[in-house]
Design an enzyme around this catalytic site. Structure first.
Site, PDB file in Angstrom:
ATOM      1  N   ASP A  16       3.651  -1.227  -8.829  1.00  9.36           N
ATOM      2  CA  ASP A  16       3.930   0.100  -9.414  1.00  9.36           C
ATOM      3  C   ASP A  16       5.425   0.403  -9.609  1.00  9.36           C
ATOM      4  O   ASP A  16       5.887   1.497  -9.255  1.00  9.36           O
ATOM      5  CB  ASP A  16       3.293   1.207  -8.555  1.00  9.36           C
ATOM      6  N   LYS A 114      -4.661   0.089 -12.321  1.00  9.69           N
ATOM      7  CA  LYS A 114      -5.546   0.692 -11.316  1.00  9.69           C
ATOM      8  C   LYS A 114      -5.427   2.205 -11.388  1.00  9.69           C
ATOM      9  O   LYS A 114      -4.416   2.731 -11.877  1.00  9.69           O
ATOM     10  CB  LYS A 114      -5.171   0.189  -9.922  1.00  9.69           C
ATOM     11  N   CYS A 159       0.937   2.650  -2.065  1.00 13.92           N
ATOM     12  CA  CYS A 159       0.338   1.515  -2.778  1.00 13.92           C
ATOM     13  C   CYS A 159       0.714   0.157  -2.187  1.00 13.92           C
ATOM     14  O   CYS A 159      -0.114  -0.754  -2.170  1.00 13.92           O
ATOM     15  CB  CYS A 159       0.645   1.623  -4.264  1.00 13.92           C
TER      16      CYS A 159
HETATM   17  C1  VGL Z   1       1.220   5.857  -5.612  1.00 17.92           C
HETATM   18  C2  VGL Z   1       0.712   7.995  -5.041  1.00 17.92           C
HETATM   19  C3  VGL Z   1      -0.098   8.128  -6.145  1.00 17.92           C
HETATM   20  C4  VGL Z   1       1.977   4.602  -5.294  1.00 17.92           C
HETATM   21  C5  VGL Z   1       0.412   5.946  -6.728  1.00 17.92           C
HETATM   22  O1  VGL Z   1       2.211   3.782  -6.210  1.00 17.92           O
HETATM   23  O2  VGL Z   1       2.357   4.431  -4.118  1.00 17.92           O
HETATM   24  N1  VGL Z   1       1.346   6.869  -4.770  1.00 17.92           N
HETATM   25  N2  VGL Z   1      -0.240   7.093  -6.979  1.00 17.92           N
END
Ligand code: VGL
Ligand code: ZN
Length: 213
Positions: A16, A114, A159
């Protein structure tokens, strides 16, 4: 002595590294952009690089905006358990969902998206937050013969940590490159994540501990 010697059965999972998790983004993680140069270096040390991309529909149920009267960063209860409500972020096709412009990993072999099911959040790259819906990543890694997953990215305590724990749960070794990650740290979430990683048997290393770095 390097602790980690990159091996052909290692997959580097860059989690991410998207605009919305970097300064100026909708769910900015402090220092989030600082993981980019580390990720770029790591990507040149491992033979197989996989990217994950948080990828939500505009009306995703993890967004506080989908719950009138609730504010972002509050915790609520979904059918599958507790769920933090987030600011709208990483909406499919938006600039916020795009990878950081300085992420330079043309060699990445898979981009795993995802969080696209409207009603289920997905922190882990392996299982969604109901802890049962698979993303397909474990099967992909097994079929390709990977044995160890080396992780960096955003955010350490969500994540990255959930992905590392699930990697172990799926039978892989997991190594988290600490200086290649930054945390959200919401109500002790970083300490809690570190404790879960330790009990799962995931290793925490520094990027300098990787041979070739
Ligand atoms: C994430 C919160 C919501 C992350 C993704 O990548 O850690 N955290 N969506
Ligand atoms: Zn998300």
């Amino acid at each position: 002595m390097p602790l980690i010697d990159p091996h052909p059965t290692d997959a580097l999972l860059l989690v991410d590294i998207q605009n919305d998790f970097c300064p100026g983004g909708a769910l900015a993680v402090g220092g989030g952009g600082e993981v980019v140069p580390v990720a770029n270096r790591l990507a040149r040390l491992f033979g197989s690089v996989i990217l994950t991309q948080d990828w939500h529909p505009p009306d995703h149920r993890s967004f506080a905006s989908a719950h009138p009267g609730m504010s972002a960063f509050a915790t609520t209860t979904f059918a599958y358990g507790p769920q933090v409500l987030w600011p709208d972020h990483c909406v499919q096709g938006t600039q916020g969902a795009a990878f950081h412009p300085d992420l330079d990993v043309p060699m990445a072999q898979l981009v795993l998206r995802k969080g696209f099911h409207r009603g289920i959040d997905s922190y882990s790259a392996f299982f969604e937050n109901d802890r049962t819906t698979p993303t397909g990543l474990a099967g992909y890694l097994r079929e390709r013969g990977f044995r160890r997953v080396v992780l960096a990215g955003l955010a350490t305590d969500f994540c990255v940590a959930f992905s590392a724990e699930d990697a172990v749960r799926c039978g892989f070794e997991a190594v988290v490159v600490e200086d290649g990650c930054r945390a959200i740290d919401l109500q002790g979430s970083l300490d809690a994540a570190k404790a879960r990683l330790a009990s799962a048997g995931a290793r925490l290393v520094r990027s300098a501990d990787i041979a070739g770095s």
